[in-house]
Design an enzyme around this catalytic site. Structure first.
Site, PDB file in Angstrom:
ATOM      1  N   ASP A 209      -1.374   1.025  -2.236  1.00  0.00           N
ATOM      2  CA  ASP A 209      -0.865  -0.017  -3.125  1.00  0.00           C
ATOM      3  C   ASP A 209      -0.142   0.553  -4.333  1.00  0.00           C
ATOM      4  O   ASP A 209       0.941   0.115  -4.686  1.00  0.00           O
ATOM      5  CB  ASP A 209      -2.008  -0.969  -3.563  1.00  0.00           C
ATOM      6  CG  ASP A 209      -3.234  -0.234  -4.106  1.00  0.00           C
ATOM      7  OD1 ASP A 209      -3.208   1.005  -4.238  1.00  0.00           O
ATOM      8  OD2 ASP A 209      -4.240  -0.913  -4.391  1.00  0.00           O
TER       9      ASP A 209
ATOM     10  N   ASP B  41      -0.948   5.920  -9.342  1.00  0.00           N
ATOM     11  CA  ASP B  41      -1.259   5.892 -10.770  1.00  0.00           C
ATOM     12  C   ASP B  41      -1.339   7.351 -11.240  1.00  0.00           C
ATOM     13  O   ASP B  41      -0.322   7.951 -11.561  1.00  0.00           O
ATOM     14  CB  ASP B  41      -2.560   5.102 -10.963  1.00  0.00           C
ATOM     15  CG  ASP B  41      -2.955   4.940 -12.419  1.00  0.00           C
ATOM     16  OD1 ASP B  41      -2.090   5.104 -13.290  1.00  0.00           O
ATOM     17  OD2 ASP B  41      -4.133   4.643 -12.694  1.00  0.00           O
TER      18      ASP B  41
HETATM   19  P1  5GP Z   1      -4.794   7.126  -8.680  1.00  0.00           P
HETATM   20  O1  5GP Z   1      -5.718   7.945  -7.865  1.00  0.00           O
HETATM   21  O2  5GP Z   1      -3.344   7.235  -8.314  1.00  0.00           O
HETATM   22  O3  5GP Z   1      -5.001   7.299 -10.154  1.00  0.00           O
HETATM   23  O4  5GP Z   1      -5.244   5.648  -8.493  1.00  0.00           O
HETATM   24  C1  5GP Z   1      -4.896   4.921  -7.434  1.00  0.00           C
HETATM   25  C2  5GP Z   1      -5.877   3.781  -7.240  1.00  0.00           C
HETATM   26  O5  5GP Z   1      -6.388   3.252  -8.497  1.00  0.00           O
HETATM   27  C3  5GP Z   1      -5.131   2.672  -6.597  1.00  0.00           C
HETATM   28  O6  5GP Z   1      -5.166   2.776  -5.191  1.00  0.00           O
HETATM   29  C4  5GP Z   1      -5.859   1.453  -7.131  1.00  0.00           C
HETATM   30  O7  5GP Z   1      -6.971   1.210  -6.311  1.00  0.00           O
HETATM   31  C5  5GP Z   1      -6.351   1.853  -8.512  1.00  0.00           C
HETATM   32  N1  5GP Z   1      -5.421   1.400  -9.573  1.00  0.00           N
HETATM   33  C6  5GP Z   1      -4.632   2.165 -10.352  1.00  0.00           C
HETATM   34  N2  5GP Z   1      -3.911   1.415 -11.199  1.00  0.00           N
HETATM   35  C7  5GP Z   1      -4.243   0.125 -10.952  1.00  0.00           C
HETATM   36  C8  5GP Z   1      -3.825  -1.143 -11.508  1.00  0.00           C
HETATM   37  O8  5GP Z   1      -2.990  -1.264 -12.407  1.00  0.00           O
HETATM   38  N3  5GP Z   1      -4.399  -2.254 -10.963  1.00  0.00           N
HETATM   39  C9  5GP Z   1      -5.331  -2.191  -9.969  1.00  0.00           C
HETATM   40  N4  5GP Z   1      -5.828  -3.345  -9.532  1.00  0.00           N
HETATM   41  N5  5GP Z   1      -5.748  -1.020  -9.420  1.00  0.00           N
HETATM   42  C10 5GP Z   1      -5.206   0.124  -9.909  1.00  0.00           C
HETATM   43 MG    MG Z   2      -6.419   1.983  -3.885  1.00  0.00          MG
END
Ligand code: 5GP
Ligand code: MG
Length: 190
Positions: free
Chosen positions: A103, A106
């Site tokens: 999705d 981040d």
């Molecule tokens: P990363 O490992 O890239 O930091 O985080 C990815 C995961 O964090 C995404 O798959 C999601 O589940 C969650 N996440 C990061 N940012 C958001 C956001 O703005 N909204 C939501 N609902 N989930 C997020």
């Molecule tokens: Mg996720």
């Protein structure tokens, strides 16, 4: 009344029409890139479920689908960003091309860990696609191969993304202004 579809505290960032157009464009690119290749599209549960469902209906070449689940634990008892990967729903991808679909990118830690985990299954190659790419948050060297939208550093919900397991059903992506930066670290964990 608690109707999150009409909830006035949501600010729409990306409309359903904009998402539809972007997903169609991505489907066309995927169809061209993987034409003639044994393709498996692997969605990351739970957040990518709507994105994957729409994307595969725009992919005009034969392909299989599968899922992995990535769960973040950000509670006090675990290291920040600790991630559990469940591969129970992953089909055999040995020798196949994999399009890994999540999705949102981040920090990128989830995608990095998932690519490492999937490589152990011997795919021919792994290409990644995300719906959203959050600006200014990246902590890893890898980047998604495809993305649909860049978004500012805000906590967003809808089109599969949750807050406290709600709002996934919204057909658009919206900012939830009531959720500050700290809260966003502890919620929306899959
Ligand atoms: P990363 O490992 O890239 O930091 O985080 C990815 C995961 O964090 C995404 O798959 C999601 O589940 C969650 N996440 C990061 N940012 C958001 C956001 O703005 N909204 C939501 N609902 N989930 C997020
Ligand atoms: Mg996720």
């Amino acid at each position: 009344m608690n109707d999150s579809l009409s909830s006035s505290n949501l600010r729409v960032l990306i409309t359903a029409d904009e998402i539809e157009d972007a997903v169609h464009r991505l489907g066309a690119e995927v169809s061209e890139r993987f034409s003639g290749r044994p393709l498996t599209i692997v969605g990351v549960l739970t957040g990518a479920v709507i994105f994957v469902a729409d994307l595969i209906r725009s992919v005009r070449i034969p392909h299989r689908i599968g899922f992995v689940q990535a769960s973040s634990y950000r509670g006090e008892a675990t290291a920040p960003g600790a991630l559990r990967i469940d591969e129970a729903l992953l089909p055999d991808i040995a020798g196949r091309d994999v399009l890994l679909v999540d999705d949102i990118f981040d920090t990128g830690r989830t995608l990095e860990r998932l690519v490492t985990a999937l490589k152990r299954h011997g795919p021919a190659r792994i290409v990644s696609a995300v719906l959203l790419w959050k600006e200014g948050r990246q902590e890893v060297h890898i980047e998604p191969d495809y993305f649909c939208f860049r978004i500012p550093n805000r906590f967003v919900v809808g089109y599969g993304l949750d807050y406290d397991d709600d709002y996934r059903h919204l057909p658009f992506v919206a900012e939830l202004p009531a959720v500050g930066g700290e809260a966003s670290e502890s919620e929306g964990s899959r």
